[in-house]
Write a protein that holds these residues in place. Structure first.
Motif, PDB file in Angstrom:
ATOM      1  N   GLN A  26       0.828  -1.205   0.000  1.00 43.22           N
ATOM      2  CA  GLN A  26       0.000   0.000   0.000  1.00 43.22           C
ATOM      3  C   GLN A  26       0.862   1.255   0.000  1.00 43.22           C
ATOM      4  N   GLU A  27       1.972   1.205   0.705  1.00 43.20           N
ATOM      5  CA  GLU A  27       2.908   2.340   0.726  1.00 43.20           C
ATOM      6  C   GLU A  27       3.373   2.666  -0.704  1.00 43.20           C
ATOM      7  N   ILE A  28       3.700   1.646  -1.467  1.00 43.00           N
ATOM      8  CA  ILE A  28       4.173   1.853  -2.836  1.00 43.00           C
ATOM      9  C   ILE A  28       3.039   2.357  -3.728  1.00 43.00           C
ATOM     10  N   VAL A  29       1.863   1.770  -3.613  1.00 46.51           N
ATOM     11  CA  VAL A  29       0.714   2.217  -4.399  1.00 46.51           C
ATOM     12  C   VAL A  29       0.426   3.695  -4.103  1.00 46.51           C
ATOM     13  N   LEU A  90       9.323  -6.539 -12.495  1.00 44.25           N
ATOM     14  CA  LEU A  90       9.405  -5.260 -11.789  1.00 44.25           C
ATOM     15  C   LEU A  90      10.853  -4.770 -11.705  1.00 44.25           C
ATOM     16  N   LYS A  91      11.770  -5.674 -11.414  1.00 41.93           N
ATOM     17  CA  LYS A  91      13.189  -5.288 -11.330  1.00 41.93           C
ATOM     18  C   LYS A  91      13.696  -4.784 -12.676  1.00 41.93           C
ATOM     19  N   TYR A  92      13.274  -5.420 -13.745  1.00 44.70           N
ATOM     20  CA  TYR A  92      13.672  -4.975 -15.076  1.00 44.70           C
ATOM     21  C   TYR A  92      13.163  -3.558 -15.340  1.00 44.70           C
ATOM     22  N   LEU A  93      11.894  -3.316 -15.051  1.00 44.92           N
ATOM     23  CA  LEU A  93      11.322  -1.984 -15.262  1.00 44.92           C
ATOM     24  C   LEU A  93      12.027  -0.935 -14.401  1.00 44.92           C
ATOM     25  N   ILE A  94      12.323  -1.295 -13.169  1.00 42.07           N
ATOM     26  CA  ILE A  94      13.022  -0.364 -12.278  1.00 42.07           C
ATOM     27  C   ILE A  94      14.400  -0.036 -12.835  1.00 42.07           C
ATOM     28  N   SER A  95      15.108  -1.036 -13.324  1.00 42.15           N
ATOM     29  CA  SER A  95      16.447  -0.772 -13.877  1.00 42.15           C
ATOM     30  C   SER A  95      16.352   0.133 -15.106  1.00 42.15           C
ATOM     31  N   GLU A  96      15.322  -0.041 -15.920  1.00 42.20           N
ATOM     32  CA  GLU A  96      15.127   0.850 -17.066  1.00 42.20           C
ATOM     33  C   GLU A  96      14.868   2.280 -16.607  1.00 42.20           C
ATOM     34  N   ILE A  97      14.017   2.432 -15.617  1.00 36.35           N
ATOM     35  CA  ILE A  97      13.670   3.763 -15.108  1.00 36.35           C
ATOM     36  C   ILE A  97      14.896   4.441 -14.510  1.00 36.35           C
ATOM     37  N   GLU A  98      15.696   3.685 -13.800  1.00 42.06           N
ATOM     38  CA  GLU A  98      16.880   4.276 -13.171  1.00 42.06           C
ATOM     39  C   GLU A  98      17.891   4.764 -14.199  1.00 42.06           C
ATOM     40  N   ASN A  99      17.775   4.293 -15.436  1.00 39.54           N
ATOM     41  CA  ASN A  99      18.704   4.702 -16.494  1.00 39.54           C
ATOM     42  C   ASN A  99      18.110   5.726 -17.463  1.00 39.54           C
ATOM     43  N   ILE A 100      16.948   6.267 -17.142  1.00 41.21           N
ATOM     44  CA  ILE A 100      16.314   7.286 -17.979  1.00 41.21           C
ATOM     45  C   ILE A 100      16.335   8.600 -17.212  1.00 41.21           C
ATOM     46  N   HIS A 101      16.635   9.666 -17.898  1.00 44.31           N
ATOM     47  CA  HIS A 101      16.613  10.982 -17.254  1.00 44.31           C
ATOM     48  C   HIS A 101      15.161  11.418 -17.078  1.00 44.31           C
ATOM     49  N   ALA A 102      14.888  12.087 -15.986  1.00 44.25           N
ATOM     50  CA  ALA A 102      13.516  12.464 -15.618  1.00 44.25           C
ATOM     51  C   ALA A 102      12.847  13.388 -16.629  1.00 44.25           C
ATOM     52  N   ASP A 103      13.601  14.122 -17.415  1.00 45.79           N
ATOM     53  CA  ASP A 103      12.962  15.005 -18.392  1.00 45.79           C
ATOM     54  C   ASP A 103      12.781  14.326 -19.759  1.00 45.79           C
ATOM     55  N   SER A 104      13.094  13.042 -19.824  1.00 42.91           N
ATOM     56  CA  SER A 104      12.865  12.276 -21.044  1.00 42.91           C
ATOM     57  C   SER A 104      11.362  12.165 -21.302  1.00 42.91           C
ATOM     58  N   VAL A 113       3.752   2.484 -16.508  1.00 39.90           N
ATOM     59  CA  VAL A 113       3.827   1.043 -16.791  1.00 39.90           C
ATOM     60  C   VAL A 113       4.256   0.293 -15.535  1.00 39.90           C
ATOM     61  N   LEU A 114       5.273   0.804 -14.847  1.00 36.24           N
ATOM     62  CA  LEU A 114       5.706   0.184 -13.587  1.00 36.24           C
ATOM     63  C   LEU A 114       4.551   0.164 -12.591  1.00 36.24           C
ATOM     64  N   GLY A 115       3.832   1.287 -12.485  1.00 39.00           N
ATOM     65  CA  GLY A 115       2.700   1.368 -11.557  1.00 39.00           C
ATOM     66  C   GLY A 115       1.623   0.333 -11.862  1.00 39.00           C
ATOM     67  N   GLU A 116       1.335   0.130 -13.140  1.00 42.22           N
ATOM     68  CA  GLU A 116       0.334  -0.870 -13.525  1.00 42.22           C
ATOM     69  C   GLU A 116       0.808  -2.282 -13.177  1.00 42.22           C
ATOM     70  N   HIS A 117       2.079  -2.548 -13.407  1.00 42.12           N
ATOM     71  CA  HIS A 117       2.621  -3.866 -13.061  1.00 42.12           C
ATOM     72  C   HIS A 117       2.608  -4.075 -11.546  1.00 42.12           C
ATOM     73  N   TYR A 121       0.631  -7.011  -9.601  1.00 45.23           N
ATOM     74  CA  TYR A 121       1.402  -7.855  -8.680  1.00 45.23           C
ATOM     75  C   TYR A 121       0.759  -7.863  -7.294  1.00 45.23           C
ATOM     76  N   VAL A 122       0.375  -6.702  -6.808  1.00 40.30           N
ATOM     77  CA  VAL A 122      -0.271  -6.599  -5.491  1.00 40.30           C
ATOM     78  C   VAL A 122      -1.586  -7.380  -5.497  1.00 40.30           C
ATOM     79  N   LYS A 123      -2.346  -7.243  -6.567  1.00 39.30           N
ATOM     80  CA  LYS A 123      -3.621  -7.971  -6.668  1.00 39.30           C
ATOM     81  C   LYS A 123      -3.382  -9.480  -6.641  1.00 39.30           C
ATOM     82  N   GLU A 124      -2.351  -9.930  -7.358  1.00 39.31           N
ATOM     83  CA  GLU A 124      -2.031 -11.358  -7.377  1.00 39.31           C
ATOM     84  C   GLU A 124      -1.685 -11.857  -5.976  1.00 39.31           C
ATOM     85  N   LYS A 125      -0.875 -11.094  -5.269  1.00 40.29           N
ATOM     86  CA  LYS A 125      -0.510 -11.499  -3.903  1.00 40.29           C
ATOM     87  C   LYS A 125      -1.730 -11.504  -2.999  1.00 40.29           C
ATOM     88  N   GLN A 126      -2.561 -10.469  -3.100  1.00 35.75           N
ATOM     89  CA  GLN A 126      -3.722 -10.349  -2.219  1.00 35.75           C
ATOM     90  C   GLN A 126      -4.764 -11.440  -2.471  1.00 35.75           C
TER      91      GLN A 126
END
Length: 162
Positions: A26-29, A90-104, A113-117, A121-126
């Motif tokens: 929930q903190e992440i959402v 999720l780790k793959y998406l995070i690594s992509e995001i960490e390598n993109i500049h924020a003004d891209s 896209v990360l948020g949707e994933h 994921y949260v729904k699957e766990k719940q």
């Protein structure tokens, strides 16, 4: 008992494992929801950093502590494998995001896209994983919750000291 524990003001380390992990999710959402409301590039960068760090910590405590216990306790290993594959995505998406500049121009898209994933994921766990853990009868969810909370604090402190 979990809701009672919260109402009585118990610390997160005094929550059962699934409640603690639900709280982490929930903190992440909530961070994603906050991201959608901010306009400042600096604020967005700070929120994305928090989202990525918090997500990585939560996945690590699940992989180190929660998943191994579930693999032993549950006869149906497919659920844990599915969640592990979600972590890889999720780790793959995070690594992509960490390598993109924020003004891209694709930065906001990648965050969405990360948020949707994360929501999937949260729904699957719940809906699939936590109910099995809660009803297995083979897991001490309170002790496991304490272990998860302690490890999460260790990791947060490690990230903070960097």
């Amino acid at each position: 008992m979990t809701n009672v524990a919260r109402e009585m003001g118990f610390a997160p380390s005094m929550l059962d494992a699934t409640t603690l992990l639900s709280s982490c999710d929930q903190e992440i959402v909530n961070l994603f929801a906050k991201y959608e409301r901010v306009q400042s590039l600096i604020e967005k960068q700070n929120l994305v950093e928090m989202i990525c760090k918090t997500s990585m910590i939560n996945m690590q405590i699940e992989e180190e502590i929660f998943h191994p216990v579930l693999k032993v306790a549950l006869k149906e290993k497919g659920i844990v494998s599915s969640v592990t594959m979600s972590h890889a995505r999720l780790k793959y998406l995070i690594s992509e995001i960490e390598n993109i500049h924020a003004d891209s121009e694709i930065y906001d898209i990648k965050i969405r896209v990360l948020g949707e994933h994360v929501k999937e994921y949260v729904k699957e766990k719940q809906t699939r994983l936590f109910p099995k853990a809660n009803t297995s009868g083979k897991i001490d969810l309170w002790r496991l919750g304490e272990q998860l909370a302690l490890r999460k604090e260790e990791l947060k402190n490690m990230f903070a000291s960097r």
